[in-house]
Write a protein that holds these residues in place. Structure first.
Motif, PDB file in Angstrom:
ATOM      1  N   GLY A 205      40.737  44.753  35.929  1.00 52.99           N
ATOM      2  CA  GLY A 205      40.951  43.369  35.720  1.00 52.99           C
ATOM      3  C   GLY A 205      41.251  42.521  36.672  1.00 52.99           C
ATOM      4  N   GLY A 206      40.989  41.000  36.270  1.00 49.92           N
ATOM      5  CA  GLY A 206      41.331  40.209  37.293  1.00 49.92           C
ATOM      6  C   GLY A 206      40.321  39.866  38.160  1.00 49.92           C
ATOM      7  N   GLN A 207      40.929  39.370  39.423  1.00 54.18           N
ATOM      8  CA  GLN A 207      40.042  39.231  40.620  1.00 54.18           C
ATOM      9  C   GLN A 207      40.619  39.601  41.631  1.00 54.18           C
ATOM     10  OE1 GLN A 207      38.267  35.341  40.802  1.00 54.18           O
ATOM     11  NE2 GLN A 207      37.781  35.302  38.684  1.00 54.18           N
ATOM     12  N   GLY A 208      39.737  40.495  42.474  1.00 58.71           N
ATOM     13  CA  GLY A 208      40.368  40.990  43.836  1.00 58.71           C
ATOM     14  C   GLY A 208      39.552  40.905  45.056  1.00 58.71           C
ATOM     15  N   ILE A 209      39.966  41.508  46.154  1.00 58.47           N
ATOM     16  CA  ILE A 209      39.282  41.578  47.332  1.00 58.47           C
ATOM     17  C   ILE A 209      39.216  42.796  47.917  1.00 58.47           C
ATOM     18  CG2 ILE A 209      39.156  40.317  49.878  1.00 58.47           C
ATOM     19  CD1 ILE A 209      40.686  38.089  48.549  1.00 58.47           C
TER      20      ILE A 209
ATOM     21  N   SER B 191      44.260  34.842  46.124  1.00 57.72           N
ATOM     22  CA  SER B 191      45.306  33.900  46.303  1.00 57.72           C
ATOM     23  C   SER B 191      45.828  33.385  44.752  1.00 57.72           C
ATOM     24  CB  SER B 191      45.018  32.858  47.136  1.00 57.72           C
ATOM     25  OG  SER B 191      43.888  32.068  46.983  1.00 57.72           O
ATOM     26  N   THR B 192      44.753  33.279  43.972  1.00 59.12           N
ATOM     27  CA  THR B 192      44.917  32.579  42.557  1.00 59.12           C
ATOM     28  C   THR B 192      44.793  33.377  41.323  1.00 59.12           C
ATOM     29  OG1 THR B 192      42.544  32.010  42.458  1.00 59.12           O
ATOM     30  CG2 THR B 192      44.049  30.374  43.517  1.00 59.12           C
ATOM     31  N   HIS B 193      44.542  34.676  41.513  1.00 64.09           N
ATOM     32  CA  HIS B 193      44.292  35.530  40.282  1.00 64.09           C
ATOM     33  C   HIS B 193      45.251  36.900  40.334  1.00 64.09           C
ATOM     34  CE1 HIS B 193      40.664  33.063  39.881  1.00 64.09           C
ATOM     35  NE2 HIS B 193      40.716  33.271  38.579  1.00 64.09           N
ATOM     36  N   TRP B 194      45.574  37.525  39.259  1.00 61.27           N
ATOM     37  CA  TRP B 194      46.187  38.612  39.226  1.00 61.27           C
ATOM     38  C   TRP B 194      44.922  39.602  39.478  1.00 61.27           C
ATOM     39  CZ3 TRP B 194      51.291  40.541  38.381  1.00 61.27           C
ATOM     40  CH2 TRP B 194      52.184  39.655  38.170  1.00 61.27           C
ATOM     41  N   PHE B 195      45.201  40.820  39.692  1.00 63.62           N
ATOM     42  CA  PHE B 195      44.163  42.098  39.813  1.00 63.62           C
ATOM     43  C   PHE B 195      44.600  43.400  39.590  1.00 63.62           C
ATOM     44  CE2 PHE B 195      41.879  44.743  43.011  1.00 63.62           C
ATOM     45  CZ  PHE B 195      40.648  44.923  42.164  1.00 63.62           C
ATOM     46  N   SER B 196      43.953  44.194  38.975  1.00 58.59           N
ATOM     47  CA  SER B 196      44.395  45.502  38.780  1.00 58.59           C
ATOM     48  C   SER B 196      43.219  46.401  39.284  1.00 58.59           C
ATOM     49  CB  SER B 196      44.678  45.729  37.559  1.00 58.59           C
ATOM     50  OG  SER B 196      45.860  45.207  36.882  1.00 58.59           O
ATOM     51  N   HIS B 197      43.386  47.593  39.764  1.00 61.55           N
ATOM     52  CA  HIS B 197      42.426  48.645  39.973  1.00 61.55           C
ATOM     53  C   HIS B 197      43.005  50.118  39.880  1.00 61.55           C
ATOM     54  CE1 HIS B 197      44.045  49.890  44.105  1.00 61.55           C
ATOM     55  NE2 HIS B 197      43.949  48.571  44.371  1.00 61.55           N
TER      56      HIS B 197
ATOM     57  N   VAL C  36      46.968  50.065  39.868  1.00 56.76           N
ATOM     58  CA  VAL C  36      47.732  49.454  40.691  1.00 56.76           C
ATOM     59  C   VAL C  36      47.472  47.969  40.260  1.00 56.76           C
ATOM     60  CG1 VAL C  36      48.316  48.614  43.097  1.00 56.76           C
ATOM     61  CG2 VAL C  36      47.426  51.094  42.666  1.00 56.76           C
ATOM     62  N   THR C  37      48.432  47.216  40.306  1.00 54.94           N
ATOM     63  CA  THR C  37      48.327  45.579  39.776  1.00 54.94           C
ATOM     64  C   THR C  37      48.945  44.734  40.890  1.00 54.94           C
ATOM     65  OG1 THR C  37      48.412  46.290  37.473  1.00 54.94           O
ATOM     66  CG2 THR C  37      48.751  44.041  37.992  1.00 54.94           C
ATOM     67  N   PHE C  38      48.346  43.693  41.177  1.00 54.15           N
ATOM     68  CA  PHE C  38      48.695  42.868  42.324  1.00 54.15           C
ATOM     69  C   PHE C  38      48.796  41.637  41.755  1.00 54.15           C
ATOM     70  CE2 PHE C  38      45.978  45.950  44.035  1.00 54.15           C
ATOM     71  CZ  PHE C  38      46.341  46.471  45.311  1.00 54.15           C
ATOM     72  N   GLU C  39      50.137  40.704  41.944  1.00 54.05           N
ATOM     73  CA  GLU C  39      50.202  39.519  41.599  1.00 54.05           C
ATOM     74  C   GLU C  39      49.285  38.752  42.627  1.00 54.05           C
ATOM     75  OE1 GLU C  39      54.205  38.106  42.475  1.00 54.05           O
ATOM     76  OE2 GLU C  39      54.093  38.640  44.651  1.00 54.05           O
ATOM     77  N   PRO C  40      48.909  37.381  42.133  1.00 50.98           N
ATOM     78  CA  PRO C  40      48.188  36.593  42.776  1.00 50.98           C
ATOM     79  C   PRO C  40      48.619  36.442  44.577  1.00 50.98           C
ATOM     80  CG  PRO C  40      48.529  35.691  41.011  1.00 50.98           C
ATOM     81  CD  PRO C  40      49.460  36.801  40.879  1.00 50.98           C
ATOM     82  N   GLY C  41      47.706  36.721  45.579  1.00 55.22           N
ATOM     83  CA  GLY C  41      48.171  36.729  46.838  1.00 55.22           C
ATOM     84  C   GLY C  41      48.661  38.114  47.336  1.00 55.22           C
ATOM     85  N   CYS C  42      48.830  39.097  46.540  1.00 52.49           N
ATOM     86  CA  CYS C  42      49.278  40.287  47.119  1.00 52.49           C
ATOM     87  C   CYS C  42      48.182  40.895  47.341  1.00 52.49           C
ATOM     88  CB  CYS C  42      50.117  41.252  45.968  1.00 52.49           C
ATOM     89  SG  CYS C  42      50.618  42.575  46.120  1.00 52.49           S
ATOM     90  N   ARG C  43      48.318  41.943  48.676  1.00 58.39           N
ATOM     91  CA  ARG C  43      47.632  42.749  49.247  1.00 58.39           C
ATOM     92  C   ARG C  43      48.379  43.916  50.011  1.00 58.39           C
ATOM     93  NH1 ARG C  43      48.756  37.573  51.671  1.00 58.39           N
ATOM     94  NH2 ARG C  43      48.827  37.640  53.757  1.00 58.39           N
TER      95      ARG C  43
ATOM     96  N   LYS D 108      48.265  40.468  30.505  1.00 56.30           N
ATOM     97  CA  LYS D 108      47.551  41.518  30.321  1.00 56.30           C
ATOM     98  C   LYS D 108      46.175  41.579  30.680  1.00 56.30           C
ATOM     99  CE  LYS D 108      46.216  44.525  26.493  1.00 56.30           C
ATOM    100  NZ  LYS D 108      46.429  45.942  26.974  1.00 56.30           N
ATOM    101  N   ILE D 109      45.747  42.083  31.950  1.00 57.30           N
ATOM    102  CA  ILE D 109      44.412  41.922  32.356  1.00 57.30           C
ATOM    103  C   ILE D 109      43.446  43.280  32.248  1.00 57.30           C
ATOM    104  CG2 ILE D 109      44.966  40.106  33.952  1.00 57.30           C
ATOM    105  CD1 ILE D 109      44.939  42.173  36.164  1.00 57.30           C
ATOM    106  N   SER D 110      44.166  44.217  31.755  1.00 58.64           N
ATOM    107  CA  SER D 110      43.203  45.609  31.364  1.00 58.64           C
ATOM    108  C   SER D 110      43.917  46.271  30.316  1.00 58.64           C
ATOM    109  CB  SER D 110      42.953  46.412  32.502  1.00 58.64           C
ATOM    110  OG  SER D 110      44.431  47.158  32.857  1.00 58.64           O
ATOM    111  N   ASP D 111      43.230  47.300  29.864  1.00 58.43           N
ATOM    112  CA  ASP D 111      43.686  48.228  28.789  1.00 58.43           C
ATOM    113  C   ASP D 111      44.871  49.289  29.371  1.00 58.43           C
ATOM    114  OD1 ASP D 111      42.646  46.740  26.699  1.00 58.43           O
ATOM    115  OD2 ASP D 111      40.840  48.012  26.782  1.00 58.43           O
TER     116      ASP D 111
END
Length: 142
Positions: free
Chosen positions: A69-73, A104-110, A46-53, A7-10
């Motif tokens: 939430g998390g860290q993205g690029i 590459s190492t963190h989940w990410f949501s936007h 949209v939620t991405f597993e680590p390394g997903c783009r 759970k990285i965001s509400d």
């Protein structure tokens, strides 16, 4: 690798994004947040597993991303990669080729907001190579 989605965001994570899987490297999840079609402003988490783009792509009407939430690029073609963390907003002009996803190492949501809906088409382009992704990760390291 731990397959439990943190759970990285509400916002809800949604279901595995199988409808667009061909345009992603890795697994993503999609939760549509708006349902009133007459408002004409689709918003999805949209939620991405680590390394997903996602692939390089462009929107004829533009797009807004809000990191939740998390860290993205985020990267526009020909420009340095940008690290995204919760609260960051990316305003993507019409027809700008870009990609976005998790580090590459963190989940990410936007949140993804479709702009100018009446004339906004999405054009999917080539895959973001492992080399481009690795270079982007190096650029956004703390």
């Amino acid at each position: 690798m731990n397959t439990k989605i943190p759970k990285i965001s509400d916002f809800p994570t949604g279901e595995e994004n199988t409808g667009f899987a061909q345009y992603f490297t890795g697994i993503s999840y999609l939760a549509n947040l708006t349902s009133k079609k007459d408002l004409n402003v689709p918003i999805s988490n949209v939620t991405f597993e680590p390394g997903c783009r996602n692939n390089w792509h462009k929107h004829t009407g533009g797009q807004i991303l809000i990191a939740v939430g998390g860290q993205g690029i985020y990267q526009e073609r020909g420009k340095p990669a940008r690290k995204l963390k919760s609260g960051d907003v990316v305003e993507i002009a019409q027809d700008v080729e870009h990609w976005h996803g998790a580090t590459s190492t963190h989940w990410f949501s936007h949140l993804a907001i479709t702009c100018n809906l009446t004339n906004n088409e999405n054009f999917w382009l080539e895959t973001v190579t492992d080399e481009v992704f690795a270079e982007a990760n190096d650029q956004v390291k703390e």
